[in-house]
Design an enzyme around this catalytic site. Sequence first.
Site, PDB file in Angstrom:
ATOM      1  N   PHE A  96     -16.712   7.455  16.552  1.00 19.38           N
ATOM      2  CA  PHE A  96     -17.268   6.197  16.999  1.00 19.38           C
ATOM      3  C   PHE A  96     -18.442   6.306  15.515  1.00 19.38           C
ATOM      4  O   PHE A  96     -18.177   6.858  14.624  1.00 19.38           O
ATOM      5  CB  PHE A  96     -18.832   6.378  17.347  1.00 19.38           C
ATOM      6  CG  PHE A  96     -18.961   7.383  17.434  1.00 19.38           C
ATOM      7  CD1 PHE A  96     -20.455   7.288  17.126  1.00 19.38           C
ATOM      8  CD2 PHE A  96     -18.691   9.272  18.222  1.00 19.38           C
ATOM      9  CE1 PHE A  96     -21.387   8.899  16.947  1.00 19.38           C
ATOM     10  CE2 PHE A  96     -20.279  10.134  18.291  1.00 19.38           C
ATOM     11  CZ  PHE A  96     -21.060   9.806  17.516  1.00 19.38           C
ATOM     12  N   CYS A  97     -18.773   4.756  14.632  1.00 21.78           N
ATOM     13  CA  CYS A  97     -19.552   5.179  13.436  1.00 21.78           C
ATOM     14  C   CYS A  97     -21.105   4.766  14.253  1.00 21.78           C
ATOM     15  O   CYS A  97     -21.225   4.542  15.166  1.00 21.78           O
ATOM     16  CB  CYS A  97     -19.162   3.910  12.803  1.00 21.78           C
ATOM     17  SG  CYS A  97     -18.927   2.067  12.750  1.00 21.78           S
ATOM     18  N   GLN A  98     -21.873   3.782  13.836  1.00 18.50           N
ATOM     19  CA  GLN A  98     -22.902   2.870  13.712  1.00 18.50           C
ATOM     20  C   GLN A  98     -23.126   1.977  15.160  1.00 18.50           C
ATOM     21  O   GLN A  98     -24.200   2.445  16.066  1.00 18.50           O
ATOM     22  CB  GLN A  98     -23.778   2.694  12.939  1.00 18.50           C
ATOM     23  CG  GLN A  98     -25.571   2.496  13.301  1.00 18.50           C
ATOM     24  CD  GLN A  98     -26.454   3.860  13.586  1.00 18.50           C
ATOM     25  OE1 GLN A  98     -26.069   5.047  14.186  1.00 18.50           O
ATOM     26  NE2 GLN A  98     -27.432   3.641  14.068  1.00 18.50           N
ATOM     27  N   SER A 104     -15.865   2.902  11.655  1.00 21.24           N
ATOM     28  CA  SER A 104     -14.989   3.152  12.844  1.00 21.24           C
ATOM     29  C   SER A 104     -13.448   2.912  12.806  1.00 21.24           C
ATOM     30  O   SER A 104     -11.946   2.965  12.927  1.00 21.24           O
ATOM     31  CB  SER A 104     -15.455   3.961  14.485  1.00 21.24           C
ATOM     32  OG  SER A 104     -15.895   2.046  14.902  1.00 21.24           O
ATOM     33  N   TYR A 125     -22.460   4.474  18.203  1.00 16.96           N
ATOM     34  CA  TYR A 125     -23.605   5.151  18.713  1.00 16.96           C
ATOM     35  C   TYR A 125     -24.101   4.199  19.559  1.00 16.96           C
ATOM     36  O   TYR A 125     -24.710   5.375  20.086  1.00 16.96           O
ATOM     37  CB  TYR A 125     -24.105   6.566  17.533  1.00 16.96           C
ATOM     38  CG  TYR A 125     -25.438   6.687  17.167  1.00 16.96           C
ATOM     39  CD1 TYR A 125     -25.079   7.964  17.760  1.00 16.96           C
ATOM     40  CD2 TYR A 125     -26.534   5.861  17.818  1.00 16.96           C
ATOM     41  CE1 TYR A 125     -26.725   8.857  18.239  1.00 16.96           C
ATOM     42  CE2 TYR A 125     -27.595   6.610  17.696  1.00 16.96           C
ATOM     43  CZ  TYR A 125     -27.521   7.782  17.811  1.00 16.96           C
ATOM     44  OH  TYR A 125     -28.873   9.010  18.217  1.00 16.96           O
TER      45      TYR A 125
END
Length: 369
Positions: A96-98, A104, A125
């Site tokens: 995952f990224c933000q 991602s 996230y």
Amino acid sequence: MSKIVSSEAFSDFFCQDIPFLDVRAPCEFSRGAFPNTINLPLLSDSEREAVGTVYKRDGKSAAIALGHRLVNAEAKDRLLVSWMDYMNTNPNAVLFCQRGGLRSQTVQTWLAEAGCTIVRAQGGYKSLRRHLIDATDQFASSGQLVLVAGKTGSGKTHFINSLPCSIDLEGLANHRGSAFGRRVSPQPSQASFENALGIALIKTTAQTSSVVAVEDESHAIGSLSIPHKFHCAMKEAPIVLIEETLESRIKTIHLDYIQSNYQEFRQQDTAQADSAFLSFLLDSLDRIKNRLGSEKYSLVKTLMEDALKQQFSTGTLEPHELWIGELLQNYYDPMYEYQLSKKAGRIVFRGEKQQIRHWLASQAEKVDS
């Protein structure tokens, strides 16, 4: 499993302790993270800031172009090695990224090109964190909470951790919940604490629909705050009250705040342990100086300084029991009795720990029957 997984799978991830590969920038990771997660960022803090600035000013295409310039072939190869090393030991990891967007997606594509498949959490996230916040709020309205109360030194945290259905709030906050509660290692960020609470609740409620015990806490544990809805539920929950002798409570405080704490300071830095421990105790006492009053403060400080001198000269820790007893009888006990008097109507059971254990078990049987 699909390459993108939605929120329906998030609870299973947390229950099963699925590892996460977090490719956000370090500053994002420090503000909030999950247990069982490694941060191997695609972009550094400064690179992320630069890409964000270009995105706002010139649009998505320009931001992507800058990102590719920043992560050149050499940097990409280095990052791929670190990501694939992690995947080799954690083949079921989730990426995952933000927000589950470009970062991602890029990492997932690069890994796929290198022959490594990884699933990506939809929404990143933010969605994972929202899932945990919702789980906490949902539990807060379930009526499953029961508070474990008792005077300072009653061993509430040890008792909580011995129960099959419980949440150790102080453990999650890495703080013992008083002026003397600071640990050698720092507390997590507020978001990380809330995330850990949500995960603990998901795991616990997956095992039972019975009561879940937590320690009777104020809104703050050190520098952290218990989530508002959860603490509102705590303020309405029934209370079981541990009854312990003063002698037993002095021994428990001595074990947790003197023996265990001093050992933590020694493990961190043996050479500086004595001075650090001295500062820790005296600074903690100073935090309640005004509430103690000058006379009580001077007496406790003198006893504390004498105990520290004996500890550092002879190695004995027993003299600390004198100031602990003084502080319990003339500060913590009167304060706690006053606070408990305002909650007296919510006390549903009181007794020794084994009696309370049996009572809680009986409540679980009622729910299961």
